[in-house]
Scaffold this motif. Structure first.
Motif, PDB file in Angstrom:
ATOM      1  N   PHE A 217       0.836  -1.211   0.000  1.00 24.85           N
ATOM      2  CA  PHE A 217       0.000   0.000   0.000  1.00 24.85           C
ATOM      3  C   PHE A 217       0.868   1.256   0.000  1.00 24.85           C
ATOM      4  N   ASN A 218       1.871   1.300   0.860  1.00 29.90           N
ATOM      5  CA  ASN A 218       2.706   2.491   0.975  1.00 29.90           C
ATOM      6  C   ASN A 218       3.459   2.777  -0.323  1.00 29.90           C
ATOM      7  N   LYS A 219       3.924   1.722  -0.979  1.00 32.13           N
ATOM      8  CA  LYS A 219       4.653   1.883  -2.236  1.00 32.13           C
ATOM      9  C   LYS A 219       3.750   2.460  -3.317  1.00 32.13           C
ATOM     10  N   ILE A 220       2.539   1.909  -3.446  1.00 35.05           N
ATOM     11  CA  ILE A 220       1.590   2.398  -4.454  1.00 35.05           C
ATOM     12  C   ILE A 220       1.164   3.824  -4.120  1.00 35.05           C
ATOM     13  N   ASN A 221       0.953   4.094  -2.842  1.00 35.24           N
ATOM     14  CA  ASN A 221       0.570   5.431  -2.397  1.00 35.24           C
ATOM     15  C   ASN A 221       1.606   6.462  -2.848  1.00 35.24           C
ATOM     16  N   LYS A 222       2.872   6.140  -2.652  1.00 35.91           N
ATOM     17  CA  LYS A 222       3.941   7.057  -3.041  1.00 35.91           C
ATOM     18  C   LYS A 222       4.014   7.219  -4.556  1.00 35.91           C
ATOM     19  N   GLN A 223       3.827   6.112  -5.292  1.00 37.73           N
ATOM     20  CA  GLN A 223       3.879   6.173  -6.752  1.00 37.73           C
ATOM     21  C   GLN A 223       2.780   7.076  -7.307  1.00 37.73           C
ATOM     22  N   ILE A 224       1.566   6.886  -6.814  1.00 36.54           N
ATOM     23  CA  ILE A 224       0.425   7.665  -7.313  1.00 36.54           C
ATOM     24  C   ILE A 224       0.632   9.153  -7.048  1.00 36.54           C
ATOM     25  N   GLN A 225       1.172   9.492  -5.904  1.00 32.80           N
ATOM     26  CA  GLN A 225       1.333  10.903  -5.542  1.00 32.80           C
ATOM     27  C   GLN A 225       2.406  11.609  -6.368  1.00 32.80           C
ATOM     28  N   THR A 226       3.222  10.871  -7.079  1.00 28.54           N
ATOM     29  CA  THR A 226       4.236  11.492  -7.938  1.00 28.54           C
ATOM     30  C   THR A 226       3.721  11.717  -9.367  1.00 28.54           C
ATOM     31  N   LEU A 227       2.523  11.220  -9.673  1.00 29.17           N
ATOM     32  CA  LEU A 227       2.006  11.304 -11.031  1.00 29.17           C
ATOM     33  C   LEU A 227       1.355  12.658 -11.312  1.00 29.17           C
ATOM     34  N   PHE A 228       1.293  12.996 -12.592  1.00 27.35           N
ATOM     35  CA  PHE A 228       0.687  14.238 -13.036  1.00 27.35           C
ATOM     36  C   PHE A 228      -0.775  14.339 -12.602  1.00 27.35           C
ATOM     37  N   LEU A 229      -1.485  13.198 -12.632  1.00 26.99           N
ATOM     38  CA  LEU A 229      -2.920  13.222 -12.306  1.00 26.99           C
ATOM     39  C   LEU A 229      -3.170  13.631 -10.859  1.00 26.99           C
ATOM     40  N   TRP A 230      -2.226  13.390  -9.963  1.00 30.74           N
ATOM     41  CA  TRP A 230      -2.419  13.738  -8.550  1.00 30.74           C
ATOM     42  C   TRP A 230      -2.611  15.247  -8.377  1.00 30.74           C
TER      43      TRP A 230
END
Length: 324
Positions: A217-230
């Motif tokens: 969960f923590n890994k995916i959470n960090k990945q998503i927050q680095t994306l343009f869509l965030w």
């Protein structure tokens, strides 16, 4: 004639409906209609998602079947050629059940739960259909085959592994955000839409290999927050991350195998729920010796594999004679 359908996912429901349209009696056995296709929105945008690109977010590979991957890559052109035709044909069939997609900016979106609830309602009200709620044991399939003319096994990713299939996991991420898209959008190679309770949903990513793998969960959470869509949708926090598994064939279209009077449907892949009406119609037509548009039997994959193998050998020999 009397038929049995095992499984209450998109394939099972559409096989049952097509058999009913042919005036057959059908029993459906399932412990739940809450399948993977029930949870997700279906839709498409006239663009191509880059499949199995390790540089994209939420892509991970372990224990990769090299032969499957090679056949998969060689079939991508064929997939892009046929998929929109299959989607259009399926939408034409769904219109007969008064199901139409929401169109917006050259995209369409159908809520998986809404579509299947409408189709399940047709089954429940059909005089020739009987729904039996019970847990299905694979060991009982051969016994069922003695009581019916044909048995259709539609277990999706719960089917026994096949040479032409690989289990690929995908993610559905629900996010609390200030902005939601008006239409189905593609951002960072993933589908972005809104839920009925006005949350943002990001669907996509691929985990190829060990399907029992537990996501971090923590890994995916960090990945998503680095994306343009965030930033684009002013996301605040991730509410939920879900992982589901898709049985994916080498050409990304479903296929069936047959053993005596038992028909196994596999390989729903990435758009199986979307094209299920058209797939199931062609399967029933072929089994009933009626004219059909496309071969969704395993023969299709056998022929493709032989052709690709012959072409590969030809290219190797050609290169050999040029060099030597």
């Amino acid at each position: 004639m009397k038929y049995l359908v095992l499984g209450g996912g998109s394939m099972g429901i559409n096989i049952a409906l097509e058999l009913l349209n042919q005036n057959h009696k059908v029993d459906i056995i399932t412990d739940t209609f809450n399948s993977t296709s029930f949870k997700y929105a279906t839709g498409y945008k006239k663009t191509h998602i880059q499949i199995l690109n390790k540089k994209k977010p939420l892509y991970e590979f372990t224990k990769l079947n090299v032969i499957w991957l090679l056949l998969f890559i060689l079939n991508i052109v064929s997939y892009n050629h046929y998929k929109f035709k299959f989607i259009r044909k399926s939408l034409e069939i769904l219109k007969k059940y008064h199901i139409t997609p929401r169109e917006c900016n050259n995209t369409f979106k159908l809520k998986g739960q809404y579509v299947l609830e409408k189709l399940i309602s047709v089954l429940k009200n059909h005089k020739n259909a009987t729904i039996i709620y019970k847990k299905i044991k694979k060991a009982d399939i051969s016994q069922y085959s003695k009581d019916y003319d044909n048995v259709f096994v539609c277990f999706g990713n719960y089917s026994n592994k096949h040479f032409y299939c690989e289990h690929i996991a995908g993610y559905k991420i629900t996010i609390d955000s200030d902005i939601k898209p008006a239409c189905l959008e593609i951002e960072n190679n993933m589908f972005v839409s809104r839920t009925h309770d006005n949350n943002l949903v990001v669907s996509g990513g691929y985990y190829v290999g060990d399907s029992s793998h537990q996501f971090n969960f923590n890994k995916i959470n960090k990945q998503i927050q680095t994306l343009f869509l965030w930033d684009k949708y002013k996301c605040k926090k991730i509410l939920k991350i879900e992982k589901d598994i898709r049985s994916t064939s080498v050409d990304m279209f479903p296929f069936y195998t047959q053993k005596n009077n038992i028909i196994y449907i596999r390989g729903g892949s990435f758009i199986g729920a979307t094209i299920a009406p058209y797939v199931c119609q062609n399967i029933i037509y072929k089994l009933n010796n009626k004219p059909y548009d496309y071969d969704f039997s395993v023969d299709r994959l056998n022929k493709k594999t032989i052709f690709l193998l012959v072409m590969f050998i030809f290219i190797i020999l050609f290169i050999y004679f040029i060099m030597f």
